[in-house]
Design an enzyme around this catalytic site. Structure first.
Site, PDB file in Angstrom:
ATOM      1  CG  ASP A 179      -0.384  -0.544   2.466  1.00 19.55           C
ATOM      2  OD1 ASP A 179       0.842  -0.716   2.547  1.00 19.55           O
ATOM      3  OD2 ASP A 179      -1.158  -0.802   3.405  1.00 19.55           O
ATOM      4  CD  GLU A 230      -3.744   4.052   6.935  1.00 21.32           C
ATOM      5  OE1 GLU A 230      -4.775   3.991   7.637  1.00 21.32           O
ATOM      6  OE2 GLU A 230      -2.679   3.488   7.233  1.00 21.32           O
TER       7      GLU A 230
END
Length: 382
Positions: free
Chosen positions: A73, A132
């Site tokens: 990520d 997130e």
């Protein structure tokens, strides 16, 4: 099989990326940095596609029968950095406080190894935005750019501040929780502080609701189950002598099963409906981003754990079969569709994830590159 790359190179890459944290789907500088680095690698076996601010790389195998995937990520957090680094964030109010800078540098290190030393099977490297929030895994999993390169098995890691460097912690089955954001807006009637009987105070309503929400966990969830409701932010009012017309609660829900998530949400909705009646106000609930549990496929995870136990490593490794955590991770969407696993990578630091002082031990970067490069090479030989 060792990794034929300069170990310090990926520490520097991590530091470069640490300087430019960006929020989900706004990772423009980050994507450019990653693409420039990938372009510097041998291109004979590489194909590169972009999806929004994400990147997908195909590494063609020498005689492929399967395809393995690795995901990193790439987004940062809206946190003002408070570390002692001389490579602190250059973007005020934003920080890589969850280790995604390490995740990216490790992913690039593994990709570098296989760009130079291809294995038999194909590899897909996924540099995913918006972990997130609002969540990049699910739409990326469904995107056309990934369709031709969909892995048969997929792997990922997450840094763990609480474990020392040299620790790998994972388990078959559920590793991370189901999660949901929670936003509740209450609207009443504002007024002068001297005349409360002419107003409808939403600060009072919000305070009452925060307390009531905790009863969902203590009185509605089986005590042998696990769930969390956390309200991390409250906004309400405009001035100390004005009764607040609106108030907003922002929080998160975490559960170890989808069924418990549904139960918790239904109880929240009932309590909020009761608040509307009790305080003669209007209320709106928004669950924001929802993430699936990270569920490690038993056979693939067991194979990885047994390989670690049976293999001589260049540095000592401690394998821990850990318990599940209430952490949220949208990698769960990949594991819902593709067999695979995630593991914790020890980075030994006193400050936890999402803390402004998080300073992971960078020695974990080259350890993880070596570990996953050797594991993927071994997998391809099975």
């Amino acid at each position: 099989m060792s990794v034929a790359v300069n170990p310090s190179r990926f520490v520097q890459i991590r530091r470069d990326l640490h300087k430019i944290p960006e929020l989900g789907f706004q990772e423009f500088k980050t994507q450019r940095y990653l693409l420039d680095y990938i372009a510097s690698l041998p291109q004979e076996r590489l194909e590169v596609r972009t999806w929004r601010t994400g990147i997908i790389v195909n590494v063609k195998g020498t005689a492929p029968k399967r395809r393995f995937g690795y995901r990193a990520d790439i987004d940062g957090l809206p946190i003002t950095e408070n570390t002692g680094y001389d490579f602190r964030s250059e973007h005020p109010g934003y920080m890589h406080a969850c280790g995604h800078d390490l995740h990216m540098s490790i992913g690039l290190g593994i990709l570098t190894h296989f760009a130079r030393q291809p294995i038999r099977d194909n590899l897909t490297f996924i540099f995913q935005p918006a972990e997130e929030g609002p969540g990049g895994a699910k739409p990326m999993l469904e995107c056309e750019e990934l369709r031709d390169w969909m892995p048969d098995e997929i792997f990922a890691l997450h840094i763990a501040p609480e474990y020392p460097v040299g620790t790998v912690a994972t388990k078959p089955g559920i590793l991370f929780a189901n999660t949901s954001e929670l936003f509740i807006t209450l609207t009443g009637k504002g007024g002068h502080a001297a005349f409360p009987h002419n107003a409808n105070d939403m600060v009072i309503a919000a305070c009452q609701l925060v307390g009531q929400l905790q009863t969902v966990i203590s009185r509605n969830v089986n005590p042998l189950d696990s769930a969390v409701i956390t309200i991390g932010k409250i906004d309400g009012g405009t001035k100390q002598n004005i009764i607040a017309e609106t108030a907003r609660l922002e929080g998160t829900i975490r559960t170890l099963s989808a069924e418990t998530m549904s139960l918790v949400k239904s109880r929240i909705e009932a309590l909020v409906a009761g608040m509307e009646t009790a305080f003669a106000c209007k209320a709106e609930i928004d669950y924001g981003a929802n993430y699936r549990q990270v569920f490690n496929e038993a056979d693939v995870t067991g194979q990885f754990m047994n390989w670690i136990r049976a293999t001589d490593h260049s540095v000592p490794l401690q394998l821990i079969e850990c318990t599940e955590a209430m952490t949220g991770e949208d990698f769960g969407y990949f594991l819902e569709t593709i067999p695979g696993f995630m593991f914790w990578l020890g980075v030994g630091t006193p400050y936890g994830l999402h803390h402004a002082k998080l300073e992971p031990d960078e020695r974990a970067i080259d350890l993880a590159i070596d570990l996953m490069s050797r594991f993927l090479a071994w997998k391809s030989e099975q």
